[in-house]
Each structure stands twice: as structure tokens, then as C-alpha cells.
Design a protein around this motif. Structure first.
Motif, PDB file in Angstrom:
ATOM      1  N   PRO A   1       1.213  -1.050   0.251  1.00 21.01           N
ATOM      2  CA  PRO A   1      -0.183   0.094  -0.411  1.00 21.01           C
ATOM      3  C   PRO A   1       1.108   1.636  -0.158  1.00 21.01           C
ATOM      4  O   PRO A   1       0.326   2.448  -0.533  1.00 21.01           O
ATOM      5  N   ASP A   2       1.835   0.900   0.824  1.00 28.15           N
ATOM      6  CA  ASP A   2       2.988   2.865   0.200  1.00 28.15           C
ATOM      7  C   ASP A   2       3.101   2.767  -0.999  1.00 28.15           C
ATOM      8  O   ASP A   2       3.897   3.672  -1.639  1.00 28.15           O
ATOM      9  N   LEU A   3       2.933   1.748  -2.449  1.00 23.36           N
ATOM     10  CA  LEU A   3       3.556   2.058  -3.759  1.00 23.36           C
ATOM     11  C   LEU A   3       2.087   2.831  -4.794  1.00 23.36           C
ATOM     12  O   LEU A   3       1.047   1.927  -4.157  1.00 23.36           O
ATOM     13  N   GLN A   4       1.905   3.410  -4.220  1.00 24.41           N
ATOM     14  CA  GLN A   4       0.503   4.514  -5.054  1.00 24.41           C
ATOM     15  C   GLN A   4       0.865   4.648  -6.640  1.00 24.41           C
ATOM     16  O   GLN A   4       2.129   5.291  -6.779  1.00 24.41           O
ATOM     17  N   TYR A   5       0.006   5.103  -7.286  1.00 23.99           N
ATOM     18  CA  TYR A   5       0.166   5.787  -8.508  1.00 23.99           C
ATOM     19  C   TYR A   5      -1.646   6.711  -9.206  1.00 23.99           C
ATOM     20  O   TYR A   5      -1.750   5.977  -9.173  1.00 23.99           O
ATOM     21  N   GLU A   6      -1.541   7.710  -9.500  1.00 23.24           N
ATOM     22  CA  GLU A   6      -2.540   8.024  -9.572  1.00 23.24           C
ATOM     23  C   GLU A   6      -2.982   8.832 -10.689  1.00 23.24           C
ATOM     24  O   GLU A   6      -1.380   9.704 -11.002  1.00 23.24           O
ATOM     25  N   VAL A   7      -3.932   8.657 -11.674  1.00 22.20           N
ATOM     26  CA  VAL A   7      -3.422   9.696 -13.427  1.00 22.20           C
ATOM     27  C   VAL A   7      -5.015  10.127 -13.224  1.00 22.20           C
ATOM     28  O   VAL A   7      -5.831   9.691 -12.551  1.00 22.20           O
ATOM     29  N   PHE A   8      -4.654  11.489 -13.842  1.00 27.47           N
ATOM     30  CA  PHE A   8      -6.141  12.512 -13.701  1.00 27.47           C
ATOM     31  C   PHE A   8      -5.751  12.505 -16.012  1.00 27.47           C
ATOM     32  O   PHE A   8      -5.201  12.839 -16.360  1.00 27.47           O
ATOM     33  N   GLY A   9      -6.952  12.484 -16.787  1.00 28.07           N
ATOM     34  CA  GLY A   9      -7.361  13.272 -17.649  1.00 28.07           C
ATOM     35  C   GLY A   9      -8.880  12.991 -17.971  1.00 28.07           C
ATOM     36  O   GLY A   9      -9.451  13.294 -17.525  1.00 28.07           O
ATOM     37  N   TRP A  10      -8.853  12.463 -19.483  1.00 28.31           N
ATOM     38  CA  TRP A  10      -9.736  12.684 -20.252  1.00 28.31           C
ATOM     39  C   TRP A  10      -9.612  11.249 -20.582  1.00 28.31           C
ATOM     40  O   TRP A  10      -8.391  10.687 -21.537  1.00 28.31           O
ATOM     41  N   TYR A  11     -10.908  10.446 -20.997  1.00 26.86           N
ATOM     42  CA  TYR A  11     -10.980   9.215 -22.328  1.00 26.86           C
ATOM     43  C   TYR A  11     -11.899   9.712 -22.773  1.00 26.86           C
ATOM     44  O   TYR A  11     -12.878  10.899 -22.949  1.00 26.86           O
ATOM     45  N   HIS A  12     -11.555   9.268 -23.810  1.00 31.82           N
ATOM     46  CA  HIS A  12     -12.107   9.585 -25.767  1.00 31.82           C
ATOM     47  C   HIS A  12     -12.327   8.875 -26.565  1.00 31.82           C
ATOM     48  O   HIS A  12     -11.578   7.598 -26.661  1.00 31.82           O
ATOM     49  N   ALA A  13     -13.233   8.992 -27.145  1.00 34.33           N
ATOM     50  CA  ALA A  13     -14.135   7.090 -27.011  1.00 34.33           C
ATOM     51  C   ALA A  13     -14.528   8.007 -29.251  1.00 34.33           C
ATOM     52  O   ALA A  13     -15.735   8.586 -28.666  1.00 34.33           O
ATOM     53  N   THR A  14     -14.197   6.738 -30.244  1.00 34.94           N
ATOM     54  CA  THR A  14     -15.172   7.063 -31.490  1.00 34.94           C
ATOM     55  C   THR A  14     -15.856   5.004 -30.866  1.00 34.94           C
ATOM     56  O   THR A  14     -15.311   4.727 -31.013  1.00 34.94           O
ATOM     57  N   VAL A  15     -17.553   5.779 -31.003  1.00 33.82           N
ATOM     58  CA  VAL A  15     -18.085   4.179 -31.430  1.00 33.82           C
ATOM     59  C   VAL A  15     -19.062   4.221 -32.266  1.00 33.82           C
ATOM     60  O   VAL A  15     -18.874   5.232 -33.499  1.00 33.82           O
ATOM     61  N   ARG A  16     -19.541   2.620 -32.211  1.00 41.34           N
ATOM     62  CA  ARG A  16     -19.734   2.443 -33.696  1.00 41.34           C
ATOM     63  C   ARG A  16     -21.186   1.013 -32.885  1.00 41.34           C
ATOM     64  O   ARG A  16     -20.525   0.415 -32.152  1.00 41.34           O
ATOM     65  N   ARG A  17     -22.008   0.851 -33.728  1.00 36.76           N
ATOM     66  CA  ARG A  17     -23.764   0.392 -33.002  1.00 36.76           C
ATOM     67  C   ARG A  17     -23.384  -0.393 -34.495  1.00 36.76           C
ATOM     68  O   ARG A  17     -23.039  -0.414 -35.430  1.00 36.76           O
ATOM     69  N   GLY A  18     -23.204  -2.020 -33.961  1.00 36.32           N
ATOM     70  CA  GLY A  18     -23.377  -3.241 -34.894  1.00 36.32           C
ATOM     71  C   GLY A  18     -24.657  -4.074 -34.406  1.00 36.32           C
ATOM     72  O   GLY A  18     -25.002  -3.416 -33.718  1.00 36.32           O
ATOM     73  N   PRO A  19     -24.013  -5.090 -34.673  1.00 41.95           N
ATOM     74  CA  PRO A  19     -25.100  -6.599 -34.671  1.00 41.95           C
ATOM     75  C   PRO A  19     -25.277  -6.635 -32.685  1.00 41.95           C
ATOM     76  O   PRO A  19     -26.583  -7.275 -32.373  1.00 41.95           O
ATOM     77  N   GLU A  20     -24.566  -6.443 -32.383  1.00 43.98           N
ATOM     78  CA  GLU A  20     -24.313  -6.603 -30.673  1.00 43.98           C
ATOM     79  C   GLU A  20     -24.685  -5.467 -29.775  1.00 43.98           C
ATOM     80  O   GLU A  20     -24.321  -5.234 -28.472  1.00 43.98           O
ATOM     81  N   GLY A  21     -25.087  -4.494 -30.657  1.00 43.84           N
ATOM     82  CA  GLY A  21     -24.541  -2.918 -29.719  1.00 43.84           C
ATOM     83  C   GLY A  21     -23.618  -1.822 -29.927  1.00 43.84           C
ATOM     84  O   GLY A  21     -23.045  -2.310 -30.592  1.00 43.84           O
ATOM     85  N   TRP A  22     -23.916  -1.058 -29.268  1.00 45.08           N
ATOM     86  CA  TRP A  22     -22.443  -0.475 -29.240  1.00 45.08           C
ATOM     87  C   TRP A  22     -20.997  -0.736 -28.838  1.00 45.08           C
ATOM     88  O   TRP A  22     -21.475  -1.241 -27.746  1.00 45.08           O
ATOM     89  N   ARG A  23     -19.852  -0.465 -29.423  1.00 46.18           N
ATOM     90  CA  ARG A  23     -18.791  -0.842 -28.678  1.00 46.18           C
ATOM     91  C   ARG A  23     -18.378   0.616 -29.551  1.00 46.18           C
ATOM     92  O   ARG A  23     -17.849   0.947 -30.267  1.00 46.18           O
ATOM     93  N   ILE A  24     -16.938   0.391 -28.392  1.00 50.51           N
ATOM     94  CA  ILE A  24     -16.139   1.440 -29.440  1.00 50.51           C
ATOM     95  C   ILE A  24     -14.786   0.777 -30.023  1.00 50.51           C
ATOM     96  O   ILE A  24     -14.619  -0.289 -30.111  1.00 50.51           O
ATOM     97  N   VAL A  25     -14.707   1.795 -31.060  1.00 49.86           N
ATOM     98  CA  VAL A  25     -14.024   0.922 -31.821  1.00 49.86           C
ATOM     99  C   VAL A  25     -12.415   2.011 -31.964  1.00 49.86           C
ATOM    100  O   VAL A  25     -11.677   1.906 -32.594  1.00 49.86           O
ATOM    101  N   SER A  26     -12.442   3.271 -31.286  1.00 45.76           N
ATOM    102  CA  SER A  26     -10.969   4.650 -31.564  1.00 45.76           C
ATOM    103  C   SER A  26     -11.456   4.445 -29.966  1.00 45.76           C
ATOM    104  O   SER A  26     -12.535   4.891 -29.197  1.00 45.76           O
ATOM    105  N   TRP A  27      -9.710   5.070 -29.173  1.00 48.26           N
ATOM    106  CA  TRP A  27      -9.984   5.345 -27.752  1.00 48.26           C
ATOM    107  C   TRP A  27      -8.523   6.030 -27.547  1.00 48.26           C
ATOM    108  O   TRP A  27      -7.353   4.884 -28.244  1.00 48.26           O
ATOM    109  N   ARG A  28      -8.989   6.484 -26.668  1.00 39.92           N
ATOM    110  CA  ARG A  28      -7.672   7.206 -26.515  1.00 39.92           C
ATOM    111  C   ARG A  28      -7.881   7.763 -25.237  1.00 39.92           C
ATOM    112  O   ARG A  28      -8.728   8.270 -24.735  1.00 39.92           O
ATOM    113  N   GLN A  29      -6.993   7.699 -24.561  1.00 44.61           N
ATOM    114  CA  GLN A  29      -5.913   8.433 -23.211  1.00 44.61           C
ATOM    115  C   GLN A  29      -5.495   9.678 -23.427  1.00 44.61           C
ATOM    116  O   GLN A  29      -4.462   9.486 -23.438  1.00 44.61           O
TER     117      GLN A  29
END
Length: 139
Positions: free
Chosen positions: A96-124
Motif C-alpha cells: 500500500p506504500d506504492l501508489q500511482y494516480e492519473v488524471f485526464g480524459w478518455y475519448h472514444a469513437t463508437v459504432r453500433r453493430g449487431p451486438e450493440g454499441w462498441r468502442i472502435v477508437s480509444w484514446r487516453q
């Protein structure tokens, strides 16, 4: 349920999958042909490769909490975009003495297909980091 609510739900499923280490759940988040860019440090193509990359970090890590907020979605027919602020906390496995924290944004492009919506492009987009990468136990 609206399309915007469904695509925002992809982000929540992603966070839950990672924090629960439920790797199979990533199949309900990402398309098989997803491309991902984790702030330029990891660029991956394909859902299986992405899941493997994520596991390479989190399998050696202790508890995590992926928080999302201020989500926004825009839908145009069968495609769309979704963005969220993120704050992710990692604690070392048995260290527990080791920790890492990150802040920012997630950006996604999504597409609807036969199984529903899925992410096709993902950027942190990272805006701030605290702690040490040692938390991932990667040597």
C-alpha cells in the motif's frame, strides 16, 4: 434507454471491468478491431491485444479505482463520440506504500453493430500523474 446513455455506459463497463479484473467484460466494451492510444505510451490494435496490454499492467497491481465524470456523448446515426474526465488510483499489490494516480480524459469513437454499441477508437489523454509506476509490478 437513449443512445447517448448507452454509449456513456460503455465507459462505466470499462471502469468496472478493470477494477473487478473481469477481462471477458471488455468484449462488451470494445469492438474486435479497436485501436487504442494510451497517452502515446501504449498504442494497440485489436481487442485481444488491448486486453492483453491492460492485463500486463493490472495483473501485477493491487486494487484500482477508475472514476469517470462529466461525460458527454454525440450520436450521428450508427456512429458517435463519447468523452469523460477520468481519475484512476492504483495501489501496489501487497504494497500500500506504492501508489500511482492519473488524471485526464478518455475519448472514444463508437459504432453500433449487431451486438450493440462498441468502442472502435480509444484514446487516453493524461493531464497529471502522481506516484510511481512500480505499483504495476513490472520490474
Amino acid at each position: 434507454m437513449s443512445d447517448a446513455t448507452e454509449v456513456i455506459g460503455l465507459l462505466h463497463r470499462y471502469a468496472d471491468a478493470l477494477d473487478r479484473r473481469d477481462w471477458a467484460a471488455l468484449d462488451t466494451v470494445f469492438s474486435p478491431d479497436v485501436s487504442a492510444d494510451y497517452a502515446g505510451s501504449e498504442i494497440v490494435s485489436g481487442r485481444d491485444n488491448l486486453a492483453g496490454m491492460i492485463r500486463g499492467y493490472l495483473d501485477g497491481c493491487g486494487p484500482t479505482q477508475h472514476l469517470m465524470g462529466n461525460e458527454s456523448a454525440a450520436i450521428d446515426g450508427e456512429t458517435g463520440t463519447v468523452t469523460a474526465k477520468m481519475r484512476v488510483h492504483h495501489i501496489g499489490q501487497g504494497r500500500p506504500d506504492l501508489q500511482y494516480e492519473v488524471f485526464g480524459w478518455y475519448h472514444a469513437t463508437v459504432r453500433r453493430g449487431p451486438e450493440g454499441w462498441r468502442i472502435v477508437s480509444w484514446r487516453q489523454e493524461v493531464t497529471h500523474e502522481l506516484g510511481t509506476y512500480e505499483v504495476f509490478g513490472r520490474g
